[in-house]
Design a protein around this motif. Structure first.
Motif, PDB file in Angstrom:
ATOM      1  N   GLU A   1     -60.699 -14.187 -59.430  1.00 51.51           N
ATOM      2  CA  GLU A   1     -59.850 -15.357 -59.152  1.00 51.51           C
ATOM      3  C   GLU A   1     -58.445 -15.152 -59.698  1.00 51.51           C
ATOM      4  OE1 GLU A   1     -61.023 -19.352 -60.145  1.00 51.51           O
ATOM      5  OE2 GLU A   1     -63.028 -19.043 -59.310  1.00 51.51           O
ATOM      6  N   ALA A   2     -58.353 -14.677 -60.929  1.00 47.79           N
ATOM      7  CA  ALA A   2     -57.041 -14.451 -61.537  1.00 47.79           C
ATOM      8  C   ALA A   2     -56.272 -13.391 -60.748  1.00 47.79           C
ATOM      9  CB  ALA A   2     -57.201 -14.034 -62.994  1.00 47.79           C
ATOM     10  N   PHE A   3     -56.946 -12.307 -60.393  1.00 42.15           N
ATOM     11  CA  PHE A   3     -56.319 -11.240 -59.611  1.00 42.15           C
ATOM     12  C   PHE A   3     -55.777 -11.790 -58.291  1.00 42.15           C
ATOM     13  CE2 PHE A   3     -56.305  -7.994 -56.369  1.00 42.15           C
ATOM     14  CZ  PHE A   3     -55.680  -6.928 -56.995  1.00 42.15           C
ATOM     15  N   THR A   4     -56.602 -12.568 -57.599  1.00 43.74           N
ATOM     16  CA  THR A   4     -56.197 -13.128 -56.307  1.00 43.74           C
ATOM     17  C   THR A   4     -55.001 -14.048 -56.461  1.00 43.74           C
ATOM     18  OG1 THR A   4     -58.457 -12.967 -55.489  1.00 43.74           O
ATOM     19  CG2 THR A   4     -57.009 -14.444 -54.309  1.00 43.74           C
TER      20      THR A   4
ATOM     21  N   THR B   1     -52.790 -14.267 -52.351  1.00 41.91           N
ATOM     22  CA  THR B   1     -52.544 -15.696 -52.253  1.00 41.91           C
ATOM     23  C   THR B   1     -53.855 -16.402 -52.537  1.00 41.91           C
ATOM     24  OG1 THR B   1     -50.882 -15.309 -50.566  1.00 41.91           O
ATOM     25  CG2 THR B   1     -51.727 -17.546 -50.762  1.00 41.91           C
ATOM     26  N   GLY B   2     -53.887 -17.120 -53.624  1.00 41.03           N
ATOM     27  CA  GLY B   2     -55.101 -17.821 -54.000  1.00 41.03           C
ATOM     28  C   GLY B   2     -54.844 -18.674 -55.218  1.00 41.03           C
ATOM     29  N   SER B   3     -55.880 -19.340 -55.642  1.00 45.40           N
ATOM     30  CA  SER B   3     -55.745 -20.183 -56.822  1.00 45.40           C
ATOM     31  C   SER B   3     -56.831 -19.823 -57.815  1.00 45.40           C
ATOM     32  CB  SER B   3     -55.839 -21.662 -56.435  1.00 45.40           C
ATOM     33  OG  SER B   3     -57.098 -21.919 -55.845  1.00 45.40           O
ATOM     34  N   ILE B   4     -56.690 -20.363 -58.999  1.00 45.83           N
ATOM     35  CA  ILE B   4     -57.649 -20.091 -60.057  1.00 45.83           C
ATOM     36  C   ILE B   4     -58.242 -21.425 -60.509  1.00 45.83           C
ATOM     37  CG2 ILE B   4     -55.803 -20.037 -61.778  1.00 45.83           C
ATOM     38  CD1 ILE B   4     -57.448 -17.902 -63.292  1.00 45.83           C
ATOM     39  N   SER B   5     -59.543 -21.461 -60.652  1.00 40.89           N
ATOM     40  CA  SER B   5     -60.242 -22.699 -60.999  1.00 40.89           C
ATOM     41  C   SER B   5     -60.015 -23.077 -62.466  1.00 40.89           C
ATOM     42  CB  SER B   5     -61.746 -22.531 -60.751  1.00 40.89           C
ATOM     43  OG  SER B   5     -62.278 -21.573 -61.657  1.00 40.89           O
ATOM     44  N   ASN B   6     -60.322 -24.317 -62.780  1.00 39.79           N
ATOM     45  CA  ASN B   6     -60.202 -24.784 -64.161  1.00 39.79           C
ATOM     46  C   ASN B   6     -61.078 -23.945 -65.092  1.00 39.79           C
ATOM     47  OD1 ASN B   6     -58.597 -26.736 -63.043  1.00 39.79           O
ATOM     48  ND2 ASN B   6     -59.870 -28.458 -63.653  1.00 39.79           N
ATOM     49  N   LYS B   7     -62.302 -23.646 -64.636  1.00 40.63           N
ATOM     50  CA  LYS B   7     -63.216 -22.841 -65.447  1.00 40.63           C
ATOM     51  C   LYS B   7     -62.604 -21.484 -65.766  1.00 40.63           C
ATOM     52  CE  LYS B   7     -67.701 -20.491 -65.147  1.00 40.63           C
ATOM     53  NZ  LYS B   7     -67.239 -19.135 -65.224  1.00 40.63           N
ATOM     54  N   CYS B   8     -62.035 -20.849 -64.751  1.00 43.00           N
ATOM     55  CA  CYS B   8     -61.455 -19.521 -64.950  1.00 43.00           C
ATOM     56  C   CYS B   8     -60.144 -19.588 -65.733  1.00 43.00           C
ATOM     57  CB  CYS B   8     -61.279 -18.812 -63.616  1.00 43.00           C
ATOM     58  SG  CYS B   8     -62.879 -18.371 -62.866  1.00 43.00           S
ATOM     59  N   CYS B   9     -59.441 -20.706 -65.623  1.00 47.32           N
ATOM     60  CA  CYS B   9     -58.250 -20.899 -66.471  1.00 47.32           C
ATOM     61  C   CYS B   9     -58.666 -20.895 -67.934  1.00 47.32           C
ATOM     62  CB  CYS B   9     -57.544 -22.205 -66.130  1.00 47.32           C
ATOM     63  SG  CYS B   9     -56.371 -22.074 -64.772  1.00 47.32           S
TER      64      CYS B   9
ATOM     65  N   SER C   1     -47.661 -13.838 -62.304  1.00 49.75           N
ATOM     66  CA  SER C   1     -48.506 -13.740 -63.488  1.00 49.75           C
ATOM     67  C   SER C   1     -48.137 -14.818 -64.503  1.00 49.75           C
ATOM     68  CB  SER C   1     -48.338 -12.350 -64.111  1.00 49.75           C
ATOM     69  OG  SER C   1     -48.898 -12.302 -65.393  1.00 49.75           O
ATOM     70  N   ILE C   2     -46.849 -14.982 -64.741  1.00 51.55           N
ATOM     71  CA  ILE C   2     -46.357 -16.008 -65.669  1.00 51.55           C
ATOM     72  C   ILE C   2     -46.693 -17.396 -65.132  1.00 51.55           C
ATOM     73  CG2 ILE C   2     -44.265 -17.039 -66.642  1.00 51.55           C
ATOM     74  CD1 ILE C   2     -43.147 -14.106 -66.746  1.00 51.55           C
ATOM     75  N   GLN C   3     -46.514 -17.580 -63.828  1.00 50.43           N
ATOM     76  CA  GLN C   3     -46.815 -18.869 -63.211  1.00 50.43           C
ATOM     77  C   GLN C   3     -48.306 -19.199 -63.355  1.00 50.43           C
ATOM     78  OE1 GLN C   3     -46.136 -19.008 -58.976  1.00 50.43           O
ATOM     79  NE2 GLN C   3     -46.278 -21.227 -58.898  1.00 50.43           N
ATOM     80  N   THR C   4     -49.176 -18.231 -63.105  1.00 48.31           N
ATOM     81  CA  THR C   4     -50.616 -18.443 -63.254  1.00 48.31           C
ATOM     82  C   THR C   4     -50.947 -18.797 -64.696  1.00 48.31           C
ATOM     83  OG1 THR C   4     -51.155 -16.965 -61.415  1.00 48.31           O
ATOM     84  CG2 THR C   4     -52.893 -17.335 -63.035  1.00 48.31           C
ATOM     85  N   TRP C   5     -50.378 -18.058 -65.644  1.00 49.09           N
ATOM     86  CA  TRP C   5     -50.622 -18.335 -67.061  1.00 49.09           C
ATOM     87  C   TRP C   5     -50.159 -19.753 -67.422  1.00 49.09           C
ATOM     88  CZ3 TRP C   5     -53.373 -16.467 -70.950  1.00 49.09           C
ATOM     89  CH2 TRP C   5     -53.122 -16.975 -72.214  1.00 49.09           C
TER      90      TRP C   5
END
Length: 116
Positions: A46-49, A54-62, A98-102
């Motif tokens: 999920e994080a890689f995607t 183009t994808g999102s990361i779930s709350n669990k994976c966050c 990467s920064i945005q995902t973090w």
């Protein structure tokens, strides 16, 4: 003409050594921080995607990304960018994603959960 060839060879040598040193540095960070054992494979994907595609990361994976830590997160992203399979990607764009995902995950972790 010979000096141009010597100069070209030195530039190639410098760039090659720099890339090898960066790879070793990221591998060292990953090994020293025990990064490989901190996230489930599904969350890694999920994080890689969310970063490289183009994808999102779930709350669990966050939550798992947060436990992984920023140092490990950054080292994994940088090491992935060093892989020839990703040579056509813009490092600046990937680092920004990467920064945005973090930051998105950090905001989710820091925000109070809705009451039941």
């Amino acid at each position: 003409m010979a000096s141009l060839n010597v100069y070209s060879a030195l530039v190639v040598l410098f760039l090659t050594c720099g890339a090898a040193m960066a790879t070793k540095e990221n591998d060292h960070i990953i090994r020293e921080n025990n990064c490989k054992t901190k996230m489930a494979l599904a969350c890694v994907l999920e994080a890689f995607t969310s970063i490289f595609e183009t994808g999102s990361i779930s709350n669990k994976c966050c939550g798992e990304l947060f436990v992984l830590g920023k140092v490990c997160h950054s080292a994994f992203v940088k090491r992935t960018l060093e892989n020839p399979l990703f040579k056509d990607l813009s490092p600046a764009t990937i680092i920004a994603k990467s920064i945005q995902t973090w930051n998105n995950c950090l905001a989710l972790i820091d925000s109070p959960s809705p009451s039941a």
